[in-house]
Design a protein around this motif. Structure first.
Motif, PDB file in Angstrom:
ATOM      1  N   GLU A 210       0.818  -1.214   0.000  1.00 17.59           N
ATOM      2  CA  GLU A 210       0.000   0.000   0.000  1.00 17.59           C
ATOM      3  C   GLU A 210       0.849   1.260   0.000  1.00 17.59           C
ATOM      4  O   GLU A 210       0.589   2.185  -0.781  1.00 17.59           O
ATOM      5  CB  GLU A 210      -0.951  -0.014   1.189  1.00 17.59           C
ATOM      6  N   VAL A 211       1.840   1.332   0.883  1.00 17.82           N
ATOM      7  CA  VAL A 211       2.729   2.493   0.889  1.00 17.82           C
ATOM      8  C   VAL A 211       3.845   2.187  -0.106  1.00 17.82           C
ATOM      9  O   VAL A 211       4.982   1.901   0.248  1.00 17.82           O
ATOM     10  CB  VAL A 211       3.238   2.786   2.305  1.00 17.82           C
ATOM     11  N   ASN A 212       3.477   2.243  -1.343  1.00 20.64           N
ATOM     12  CA  ASN A 212       4.281   1.734  -2.451  1.00 20.64           C
ATOM     13  C   ASN A 212       3.924   2.572  -3.671  1.00 20.64           C
ATOM     14  O   ASN A 212       2.738   2.815  -3.925  1.00 20.64           O
ATOM     15  CB  ASN A 212       3.897   0.253  -2.665  1.00 20.64           C
ATOM     16  N   ASP A 213       4.917   3.024  -4.400  1.00 19.33           N
ATOM     17  CA  ASP A 213       4.609   3.939  -5.498  1.00 19.33           C
ATOM     18  C   ASP A 213       3.732   3.306  -6.571  1.00 19.33           C
ATOM     19  O   ASP A 213       2.927   3.996  -7.214  1.00 19.33           O
ATOM     20  CB  ASP A 213       5.879   4.545  -6.098  1.00 19.33           C
ATOM     21  N   PHE A 214       3.834   1.990  -6.792  1.00 18.81           N
ATOM     22  CA  PHE A 214       2.922   1.331  -7.726  1.00 18.81           C
ATOM     23  C   PHE A 214       1.465   1.590  -7.321  1.00 18.81           C
ATOM     24  O   PHE A 214       0.626   1.976  -8.132  1.00 18.81           O
ATOM     25  CB  PHE A 214       3.151  -0.179  -7.732  1.00 18.81           C
ATOM     26  N   ARG A 219      -2.194   2.756  -9.153  1.00 20.19           N
ATOM     27  CA  ARG A 219      -3.492   2.132  -8.870  1.00 20.19           C
ATOM     28  C   ARG A 219      -4.478   3.125  -8.249  1.00 20.19           C
ATOM     29  O   ARG A 219      -5.669   3.094  -8.556  1.00 20.19           O
ATOM     30  CB  ARG A 219      -3.295   0.925  -7.948  1.00 20.19           C
ATOM     31  N   GLN A 220      -3.990   4.005  -7.371  1.00 22.50           N
ATOM     32  CA  GLN A 220      -4.874   4.983  -6.736  1.00 22.50           C
ATOM     33  C   GLN A 220      -4.916   6.307  -7.492  1.00 22.50           C
ATOM     34  O   GLN A 220      -5.807   7.122  -7.241  1.00 22.50           O
ATOM     35  CB  GLN A 220      -4.432   5.231  -5.291  1.00 22.50           C
ATOM     36  N   GLY A 221      -3.966   6.536  -8.374  1.00 23.87           N
ATOM     37  CA  GLY A 221      -3.974   7.744  -9.181  1.00 23.87           C
ATOM     38  C   GLY A 221      -3.633   9.017  -8.435  1.00 23.87           C
ATOM     39  O   GLY A 221      -4.051  10.115  -8.837  1.00 23.87           O
ATOM     40  N   LYS A 222      -2.861   8.920  -7.347  1.00 20.06           N
ATOM     41  CA  LYS A 222      -2.483  10.118  -6.596  1.00 20.06           C
ATOM     42  C   LYS A 222      -1.514  10.987  -7.407  1.00 20.06           C
ATOM     43  O   LYS A 222      -0.685  10.472  -8.165  1.00 20.06           O
ATOM     44  CB  LYS A 222      -1.795   9.735  -5.287  1.00 20.06           C
ATOM     45  N   ASP A 223      -1.602  12.306  -7.205  1.00 17.05           N
ATOM     46  CA  ASP A 223      -0.589  13.192  -7.758  1.00 17.05           C
ATOM     47  C   ASP A 223       0.557  13.318  -6.761  1.00 17.05           C
ATOM     48  O   ASP A 223       0.577  12.632  -5.731  1.00 17.05           O
ATOM     49  CB  ASP A 223      -1.179  14.552  -8.135  1.00 17.05           C
ATOM     50  N   VAL A 224       1.507  14.189  -7.040  1.00 15.31           N
ATOM     51  CA  VAL A 224       2.698  14.258  -6.183  1.00 15.31           C
ATOM     52  C   VAL A 224       2.340  14.649  -4.755  1.00 15.31           C
ATOM     53  O   VAL A 224       2.896  14.119  -3.795  1.00 15.31           O
ATOM     54  CB  VAL A 224       3.747  15.209  -6.795  1.00 15.31           C
ATOM     55  N   ASN A 225       1.373  15.562  -4.585  1.00 16.18           N
ATOM     56  CA  ASN A 225       0.976  15.960  -3.234  1.00 16.18           C
ATOM     57  C   ASN A 225       0.214  14.842  -2.529  1.00 16.18           C
ATOM     58  O   ASN A 225       0.380  14.630  -1.329  1.00 16.18           O
ATOM     59  CB  ASN A 225       0.125  17.229  -3.300  1.00 16.18           C
ATOM     60  N   GLY A 226      -0.607  14.115  -3.288  1.00 18.23           N
ATOM     61  CA  GLY A 226      -1.306  12.978  -2.703  1.00 18.23           C
ATOM     62  C   GLY A 226      -0.356  11.881  -2.280  1.00 18.23           C
ATOM     63  O   GLY A 226      -0.546  11.241  -1.244  1.00 18.23           O
ATOM     64  N   MET A 249       8.624   1.156   9.390  1.00 15.95           N
ATOM     65  CA  MET A 249       7.981   1.732   8.217  1.00 15.95           C
ATOM     66  C   MET A 249       8.843   1.483   6.996  1.00 15.95           C
ATOM     67  O   MET A 249      10.040   1.757   7.001  1.00 15.95           O
ATOM     68  CB  MET A 249       7.750   3.231   8.379  1.00 15.95           C
ATOM     69  N   ASN A 250       8.206   0.952   5.967  1.00 13.74           N
ATOM     70  CA  ASN A 250       8.868   0.742   4.678  1.00 13.74           C
ATOM     71  C   ASN A 250       8.080   1.451   3.594  1.00 13.74           C
ATOM     72  O   ASN A 250       6.848   1.452   3.615  1.00 13.74           O
ATOM     73  CB  ASN A 250       8.940  -0.763   4.373  1.00 13.74           C
ATOM     74  N   ILE A 251       8.788   2.075   2.659  1.00 11.98           N
ATOM     75  CA  ILE A 251       8.155   2.585   1.442  1.00 11.98           C
ATOM     76  C   ILE A 251       8.775   1.829   0.277  1.00 11.98           C
ATOM     77  O   ILE A 251       9.998   1.818   0.110  1.00 11.98           O
ATOM     78  CB  ILE A 251       8.371   4.096   1.261  1.00 11.98           C
ATOM     79  N   GLY A 252       7.936   1.188  -0.531  1.00 14.55           N
ATOM     80  CA  GLY A 252       8.411   0.479  -1.712  1.00 14.55           C
ATOM     81  C   GLY A 252       8.485   1.427  -2.893  1.00 14.55           C
ATOM     82  O   GLY A 252       7.486   2.069  -3.254  1.00 14.55           O
ATOM     83  N   LEU A 253       9.659   1.530  -3.513  1.00 15.41           N
ATOM     84  CA  LEU A 253       9.914   2.525  -4.559  1.00 15.41           C
ATOM     85  C   LEU A 253      10.490   1.853  -5.803  1.00 15.41           C
ATOM     86  O   LEU A 253      11.349   0.979  -5.706  1.00 15.41           O
ATOM     87  CB  LEU A 253      10.899   3.578  -4.046  1.00 15.41           C
ATOM     88  N   HIS A 254      10.028   2.307  -6.961  1.00 19.35           N
ATOM     89  CA  HIS A 254      10.472   1.779  -8.247  1.00 19.35           C
ATOM     90  C   HIS A 254      10.944   2.941  -9.113  1.00 19.35           C
ATOM     91  O   HIS A 254      10.190   3.900  -9.328  1.00 19.35           O
ATOM     92  CB  HIS A 254       9.333   1.019  -8.934  1.00 19.35           C
ATOM     93  N   PRO A 255      12.164   2.884  -9.619  1.00 23.23           N
ATOM     94  CA  PRO A 255      12.735   4.037 -10.311  1.00 23.23           C
ATOM     95  C   PRO A 255      11.947   4.526 -11.516  1.00 23.23           C
ATOM     96  O   PRO A 255      11.985   5.722 -11.829  1.00 23.23           O
ATOM     97  CB  PRO A 255      14.125   3.541 -10.719  1.00 23.23           C
ATOM     98  N   HIS A 256      11.225   3.641 -12.206  1.00 18.36           N
ATOM     99  CA  HIS A 256      10.459   4.099 -13.358  1.00 18.36           C
ATOM    100  C   HIS A 256       9.130   4.727 -12.951  1.00 18.36           C
ATOM    101  O   HIS A 256       8.419   5.270 -13.803  1.00 18.36           O
ATOM    102  CB  HIS A 256      10.217   2.955 -14.357  1.00 18.36           C
ATOM    103  N   VAL A 257       8.803   4.682 -11.644  1.00 20.00           N
ATOM    104  CA  VAL A 257       7.569   5.299 -11.151  1.00 20.00           C
ATOM    105  C   VAL A 257       7.904   6.567 -10.360  1.00 20.00           C
ATOM    106  O   VAL A 257       7.674   7.682 -10.826  1.00 20.00           O
ATOM    107  CB  VAL A 257       6.763   4.298 -10.298  1.00 20.00           C
ATOM    108  N   ARG A 263       6.996  13.219 -10.142  1.00 19.99           N
ATOM    109  CA  ARG A 263       6.702  12.497  -8.907  1.00 19.99           C
ATOM    110  C   ARG A 263       7.819  12.583  -7.867  1.00 19.99           C
ATOM    111  O   ARG A 263       7.570  12.340  -6.679  1.00 19.99           O
ATOM    112  CB  ARG A 263       6.448  11.011  -9.207  1.00 19.99           C
ATOM    113  N   ILE A 264       9.038  12.875  -8.264  1.00 20.70           N
ATOM    114  CA  ILE A 264      10.178  12.747  -7.352  1.00 20.70           C
ATOM    115  C   ILE A 264      10.021  13.632  -6.123  1.00 20.70           C
ATOM    116  O   ILE A 264      10.517  13.296  -5.042  1.00 20.70           O
ATOM    117  CB  ILE A 264      11.509  13.035  -8.085  1.00 20.70           C
ATOM    118  N   ARG A 265       9.301  14.743  -6.240  1.00 22.28           N
ATOM    119  CA  ARG A 265       9.151  15.641  -5.091  1.00 22.28           C
ATOM    120  C   ARG A 265       8.445  14.953  -3.933  1.00 22.28           C
ATOM    121  O   ARG A 265       8.685  15.301  -2.765  1.00 22.28           O
ATOM    122  CB  ARG A 265       8.418  16.918  -5.498  1.00 22.28           C
ATOM    123  N   ALA A 266       7.564  13.989  -4.222  1.00 18.67           N
ATOM    124  CA  ALA A 266       6.889  13.275  -3.122  1.00 18.67           C
ATOM    125  C   ALA A 266       7.912  12.583  -2.234  1.00 18.67           C
ATOM    126  O   ALA A 266       7.807  12.608  -1.001  1.00 18.67           O
ATOM    127  CB  ALA A 266       5.894  12.273  -3.689  1.00 18.67           C
TER     128      ALA A 266
END
Length: 300
Positions: A210-214, A219-226, A249-257, A263-266
């Motif tokens: 869930e706390v994952n950029d994918f 999937r949720q369509g959030k913008d950078v602020n979301g 706490m883990n955040i899953g991150l994928h470089p192409h996302v 998006r990088i500002r998030a």
């Protein structure tokens, strides 16, 4: 693989080193996809696609291939700049083909001293393909670990399956191969012990879907602020709870996302925000696993 069901209220307080409230993991996934696969059937590529119309595996899918490769050529370097500017580590996962085909990315992490976690052989070959073939799964894991050692220069200590698609045998095989942590399970905010067939202990260090950029962006369509809002809300609640019993706490991150310019500002804003808090342990999975093996009896 077996683990005990111990709900949060039945545990003793978890006391991280130096009184930290939260152990923070920023996971950068180094992943390589083969352009084609020897099948005329649609196949699961090991992650969301930017264009979802499925092609046969033996047909080159140009937009999805080059979208993912953007992360290797461009996006990951934006992420590296973010971590280096803030002075925080990232826990990297690497599939074997990434180490063979995109060595420059992996070498940068090695040079920085960042953790690298074994992450299957290639994204397009899930361990669930070997659900009923334990020897086949063992061979994939062993070949992955062989390449890992050649590329990284030391044996792997832990594992994340691509798409988290492991089998009931995966943790047992990993323990037999000498690994000490497993990251596929999504069911907790704290580490816990997994019981394996060999009797060798394995630490679950939970991942998140869930706390994952994918999920957040695609999937949720959030913008950078979301996206920043999701990261911040997760951190704030875990930090509050961590006052009485430490959280992870883990955040899953994928470089192409997350590595896209819009998006990088998030990620950058979240790292800057979290760094303003005391009692945050910016750590690695290996550090957590070694600490937990020595201290689990004071927790569960």
């Amino acid at each position: 693989m077996r683990y005990d069901f111990v709900p949060m209220p039945h545990r003793k307080p978890l006391r991280w080193p130096n009184g930290a409230r939260i152990a923070m993991l920023l996971t950068t996934n180094f992943e390589y996809w083969d352009p084609t696969k020897d099948t005329d059937k649609p196949f699961y590529p090991g992650g969301p696609s930017i264009i979802t119309d499925m092609l046969p595996g033996n047909v080159y899918d140009n937009p999805n291939w080059t979208w993912r490769e953007y992360g290797q050529r461009v996006g990951v370097w934006r992420m590296f700049e973010t971590f280096e500017r803030a002075g925080v580590p990232t826990s990297c996962t690497m599939n074997a083909k990434m180490g063979l085909e995109r060595r420059a990315v992996v070498q940068h992490a090695i040079d920085k001293g960042w953790e690298i976690v074994a992450h299957n052989y290639v994204q397009t070959d899930l361990l669930t393909n070997y659900q009923f073939d334990i020897d086949g799964e063992r061979n994939v894991i062993r070949e992955t670990l062989r390449v890992y050692k050649d590329v990284v220069g030391k044996p792997a200590r832990g594992w994340l399956s691509c798409s988290l698609r492991s089998t009931p045998n995966t943790a047992d095989i990993l323990a037999e191969e000498g690994l000490i942590f497993f990251t596929d399970l999504l069911n907790d905010d704290q580490p816990y012990l997994i019981h394996t067939e060999s009797g060798k202990p394995m630490v679950s260090i939970p991942y998140t879907s869930e706390v994952n950029d994918f999920t957040v962006f695609l999937r949720q369509g959030k913008d950078v602020n979301g996206g920043f809002g999701v990261f911040k809300e997760q951190f704030d609640e875990l930090y509050r709870e961590g006052a009485t019993s430490g959280r992870l706490m883990n955040i899953g991150l994928h470089p192409h996302v997350i590595g896209q310019p819009f998006r990088i500002r998030a990620l950058r804003d979240f790292v800057d925000y979290a760094r303003t808090f005391p009692d945050v342990w910016w750590t690695t999975r290996e550090e957590i696993a070694e600490w937990y093996l020595a201290n689990h009896e004071s927790h569960i």
